[in-house]
Design a protein around this motif. Structure first.
Motif, PDB file in Angstrom:
ATOM      1  N   MET A  29      -1.766 -22.030  19.602  1.00 37.34           N
ATOM      2  CA  MET A  29      -2.629 -23.237  19.363  1.00 37.34           C
ATOM      3  C   MET A  29      -4.029 -22.807  18.894  1.00 37.34           C
ATOM      4  SD  MET A  29      -0.603 -25.542  18.713  1.00 37.34           S
ATOM      5  CE  MET A  29      -1.807 -26.891  18.287  1.00 37.34           C
ATOM      6  N   LEU A  30      -4.674 -21.520  19.371  1.00 40.19           N
ATOM      7  CA  LEU A  30      -6.015 -21.207  19.191  1.00 40.19           C
ATOM      8  C   LEU A  30      -6.231 -21.367  17.719  1.00 40.19           C
ATOM      9  CD1 LEU A  30      -6.120 -18.010  21.420  1.00 40.19           C
ATOM     10  CD2 LEU A  30      -7.309 -20.105  21.710  1.00 40.19           C
ATOM     11  N   PRO A  31      -7.393 -22.203  17.429  1.00 35.96           N
ATOM     12  CA  PRO A  31      -7.595 -22.448  16.028  1.00 35.96           C
ATOM     13  C   PRO A  31      -8.344 -21.079  15.326  1.00 35.96           C
ATOM     14  CG  PRO A  31      -9.151 -23.548  17.281  1.00 35.96           C
ATOM     15  CD  PRO A  31      -8.203 -22.957  18.371  1.00 35.96           C
ATOM     16  N   VAL A  32      -8.025 -20.719  14.078  1.00 30.40           N
ATOM     17  CA  VAL A  32      -8.802 -20.053  13.300  1.00 30.40           C
ATOM     18  C   VAL A  32      -9.353 -20.940  12.267  1.00 30.40           C
ATOM     19  CG1 VAL A  32      -8.770 -18.141  11.330  1.00 30.40           C
ATOM     20  CG2 VAL A  32      -7.554 -17.956  13.722  1.00 30.40           C
ATOM     21  N   VAL A  33     -10.633 -21.061  12.366  1.00 33.43           N
ATOM     22  CA  VAL A  33     -11.492 -22.071  11.788  1.00 33.43           C
ATOM     23  C   VAL A  33     -10.737 -23.563  12.100  1.00 33.43           C
ATOM     24  CG1 VAL A  33     -12.525 -23.069   9.555  1.00 33.43           C
ATOM     25  CG2 VAL A  33     -12.171 -20.526   9.997  1.00 33.43           C
ATOM     26  N   ASP A  34      -9.967 -24.094  11.166  1.00 32.11           N
ATOM     27  CA  ASP A  34      -9.423 -25.767  11.453  1.00 32.11           C
ATOM     28  C   ASP A  34      -7.903 -25.542  11.647  1.00 32.11           C
ATOM     29  OD1 ASP A  34      -9.049 -24.980   8.921  1.00 32.11           O
ATOM     30  OD2 ASP A  34      -9.820 -26.476   7.913  1.00 32.11           O
ATOM     31  N   PRO A  36      -4.329 -23.883  13.795  1.00 32.50           N
ATOM     32  CA  PRO A  36      -3.632 -23.074  14.973  1.00 32.50           C
ATOM     33  C   PRO A  36      -3.250 -22.132  14.364  1.00 32.50           C
ATOM     34  CG  PRO A  36      -2.773 -25.301  15.029  1.00 32.50           C
ATOM     35  CD  PRO A  36      -3.704 -25.427  13.807  1.00 32.50           C
ATOM     36  N   LEU A  37      -3.151 -20.836  14.975  1.00 33.83           N
ATOM     37  CA  LEU A  37      -2.468 -19.516  14.562  1.00 33.83           C
ATOM     38  C   LEU A  37      -1.168 -19.764  14.199  1.00 33.83           C
ATOM     39  CD1 LEU A  37      -3.796 -16.927  17.229  1.00 33.83           C
ATOM     40  CD2 LEU A  37      -3.961 -16.704  14.840  1.00 33.83           C
ATOM     41  N   GLN A  39       0.623 -22.395  13.118  1.00 34.17           N
ATOM     42  CA  GLN A  39       0.550 -23.152  11.648  1.00 34.17           C
ATOM     43  C   GLN A  39       0.427 -21.953  10.596  1.00 34.17           C
ATOM     44  OE1 GLN A  39      -1.772 -26.750  11.256  1.00 34.17           O
ATOM     45  NE2 GLN A  39      -1.362 -26.686   8.942  1.00 34.17           N
ATOM     46  N   TYR A  40      -0.307 -21.167  10.652  1.00 37.28           N
ATOM     47  CA  TYR A  40      -0.602 -20.099   9.652  1.00 37.28           C
ATOM     48  C   TYR A  40       0.885 -19.185   9.433  1.00 37.28           C
ATOM     49  CZ  TYR A  40      -5.617 -20.089   9.492  1.00 37.28           C
ATOM     50  OH  TYR A  40      -6.918 -20.991   9.305  1.00 37.28           O
ATOM     51  N   ALA A  41       1.396 -19.031  10.573  1.00 38.26           N
ATOM     52  CA  ALA A  41       2.916 -18.400  10.628  1.00 38.26           C
ATOM     53  C   ALA A  41       4.016 -19.167   9.824  1.00 38.26           C
ATOM     54  CB  ALA A  41       3.035 -17.833  12.037  1.00 38.26           C
ATOM     55  N   VAL A  42       3.701 -20.695  10.365  1.00 42.80           N
ATOM     56  CA  VAL A  42       4.825 -21.513   9.915  1.00 42.80           C
ATOM     57  C   VAL A  42       4.539 -21.703   8.302  1.00 42.80           C
ATOM     58  CG1 VAL A  42       5.600 -23.885   9.729  1.00 42.80           C
ATOM     59  CG2 VAL A  42       5.320 -22.398  12.081  1.00 42.80           C
ATOM     60  N   GLU A  43       3.350 -21.589   7.908  1.00 41.97           N
ATOM     61  CA  GLU A  43       3.246 -21.949   6.532  1.00 41.97           C
ATOM     62  C   GLU A  43       3.598 -20.685   5.761  1.00 41.97           C
ATOM     63  OE1 GLU A  43      -0.852 -23.105   6.232  1.00 41.97           O
ATOM     64  OE2 GLU A  43      -0.510 -25.152   6.828  1.00 41.97           O
ATOM     65  N   LEU A 131       5.354 -12.869  14.429  1.00 39.51           N
ATOM     66  CA  LEU A 131       4.281 -13.012  15.644  1.00 39.51           C
ATOM     67  C   LEU A 131       3.148 -13.671  15.137  1.00 39.51           C
ATOM     68  CD1 LEU A 131       5.120  -9.603  17.072  1.00 39.51           C
ATOM     69  CD2 LEU A 131       6.769 -11.619  17.176  1.00 39.51           C
ATOM     70  N   ALA A 132       2.813 -14.764  15.746  1.00 37.04           N
ATOM     71  CA  ALA A 132       1.917 -15.750  14.948  1.00 37.04           C
ATOM     72  C   ALA A 132       0.575 -14.867  15.694  1.00 37.04           C
ATOM     73  CB  ALA A 132       1.552 -16.927  16.065  1.00 37.04           C
ATOM     74  N   ASP A 133       0.516 -13.798  16.484  1.00 35.06           N
ATOM     75  CA  ASP A 133      -0.748 -13.180  16.912  1.00 35.06           C
ATOM     76  C   ASP A 133      -1.549 -12.473  15.816  1.00 35.06           C
ATOM     77  OD1 ASP A 133      -0.522 -14.007  19.496  1.00 35.06           O
ATOM     78  OD2 ASP A 133      -0.114 -11.952  20.234  1.00 35.06           O
ATOM     79  N   ASP A 134      -0.457 -11.911  15.000  1.00 36.54           N
ATOM     80  CA  ASP A 134      -0.587 -11.095  13.602  1.00 36.54           C
ATOM     81  C   ASP A 134      -0.929 -12.093  12.415  1.00 36.54           C
ATOM     82  OD1 ASP A 134      -0.666  -8.520  14.662  1.00 36.54           O
ATOM     83  OD2 ASP A 134       1.535  -8.490  14.548  1.00 36.54           O
ATOM     84  N   LEU A 135      -2.158 -12.342  12.251  1.00 36.43           N
ATOM     85  CA  LEU A 135      -2.555 -12.997  11.183  1.00 36.43           C
ATOM     86  C   LEU A 135      -2.863 -12.284   9.924  1.00 36.43           C
ATOM     87  CD1 LEU A 135      -3.302 -16.043   9.955  1.00 36.43           C
ATOM     88  CD2 LEU A 135      -5.493 -15.842  11.179  1.00 36.43           C
ATOM     89  N   ILE A 136      -2.208 -12.958   8.949  1.00 29.15           N
ATOM     90  CA  ILE A 136      -2.324 -12.027   7.740  1.00 29.15           C
ATOM     91  C   ILE A 136      -3.161 -12.652   6.339  1.00 29.15           C
ATOM     92  CG2 ILE A 136      -1.167 -10.333   5.996  1.00 29.15           C
ATOM     93  CD1 ILE A 136       0.632  -9.735   8.519  1.00 29.15           C
TER      94      ILE A 136
END
Ligand code: G1P
Length: 298
Positions: A29-34, A36-37, A39-43, A131-136
């Protein structure tokens, strides 16, 4: 060939590297700008055609369930206050009822174990793991690039990136075969080898498309590196029996399991953000002027 419709999100990890921030909040749930991590993975998964989202969670992770749920009070307040933009920002968070399943990994026995926990929901279909930790950050979402590759190769595909040799002990590392610069044949996989023992510097990043046979391998519950049940070891046993490729994806990956990587991600996403991009640029310029040149004495 069966389409990849299901995805597993292992989100049971304790996030000790981000304490105290993660004492009462999931690291996902840590946010990258606005956003959470997670959510990026789910999108990303959604953009790749995923229809069933399986979260393997643990104690203290209920904020993730709340995030992807309807919040009547908040919704109502935003409507009353005419906050259209804010309403839009939460409108897409709602999955179709029945599309999301949360199940608990009762003990933190490793990534392989977390994936294995979802076996009865995946059954005999291929499955993606994110893995949500890896943001691409990429033009085409990374998992979509992988699905496109999968439609040509079938079998198993992992996202791959070359790292400095001294970092191989943080990753699953490939023994590469035929390599056209983008698609690499995987001949072997080793989890977190010492730099001197690493078969290459091509490393697995946290995106996978796996065949259901992976669960038969994980059934063995054998422990590997770090005394954990490793996904890498189970994948290694599929090599030679099924096609297995690494995809050097287009895009930039941020290791958000690491403080410096997390800050870097925030900077990159802030610079590209439609609302705050120019401001972020100003801030960076200002900092740049204040910084001493690299190597200068303190
Ligand atoms: C996990 C996997 C590893 C992979 C990495 C990618 O390691 O075990 O093979 O290379 O994710 O981020 P972890 O980062 O959970 O230690």
């Amino acid at each position: 060939m069966k389409r990849v419709r299901k995805a597993i999100f292992p989100v049971g990890g304790l996030g000790t590297r981000f304490l105290p921030a993660t004492k009462a909040m999931p690291k996902e749930m840590l946010p990258v700008v606005d956003k959470p991590l997670i959510q990026y993975a789910v999108e990303e998964a959604s953009a790749a055609g995923i229809e069933d989202f399986i979260f393997v969670t643990g104690r203290g992770k209920s904020a993730i369930e709340d995030h992807f749920d309807y919040s009547h009070e908040l919704q109502q307040t935003l409507v009353e206050r005419n906050k259209t933009k804010e309403l839009e920002s939460i409108a897409n968070l709602l999955p179709v009822p029945g599309q999301v399943v949360y199940l608990r990994q009762q003990e933190p026995l490793g990534l392989g174990h977390a994936v294995w926990c979802a076996r009865r929901l995946v059954e005999d279909e291929p499955v993606a793991v994110l893995l949500a930790d890896d943001l691409i950050k990429s033009d085409t979402p990374c998992l979509k690039q992988m699905v496109e590759a999968y439609e040509r190769t079938g079998g198993n595909i992992v996202a791959v990136m070359d790292v400095p040799r001294e970092h191989t002990n943080r990753y699953g590392v490939l023994r590469p075969g035929r390599d056209d610069g983008r698609l690499v044949e995987v001949m072997g996989l080793v989890e977190k080898p010492k730099p001197a023992d690493a078969p290459s510097t091509a490393c697995v990043i946290g995106r996978y498309i796996l065949q259901p046979e992976i669960f038969r391998e994980l059934d063995r519950q054998e422990t590997g590196a770090g005394n954990e049940i490793q996904l890498t070891d189970a994948m290694a046993r599929l090599i030679g029996r099924q096609p297995f490729h690494g995809l050097r994806f287009e895009g930039r990956r941020f290791d958000c399991g690491d403080k410096a990587g997390f800050i870097e991600a925030n900077i990159a996403f802030a610079l590209a953000h439609p609302d705050i991009g120019p401001q972020a640029e100003d801030i960076l310029r200002r900092f740049g002027r204040e910084l001493k040149p690299a190597g200068a004495a303190a």
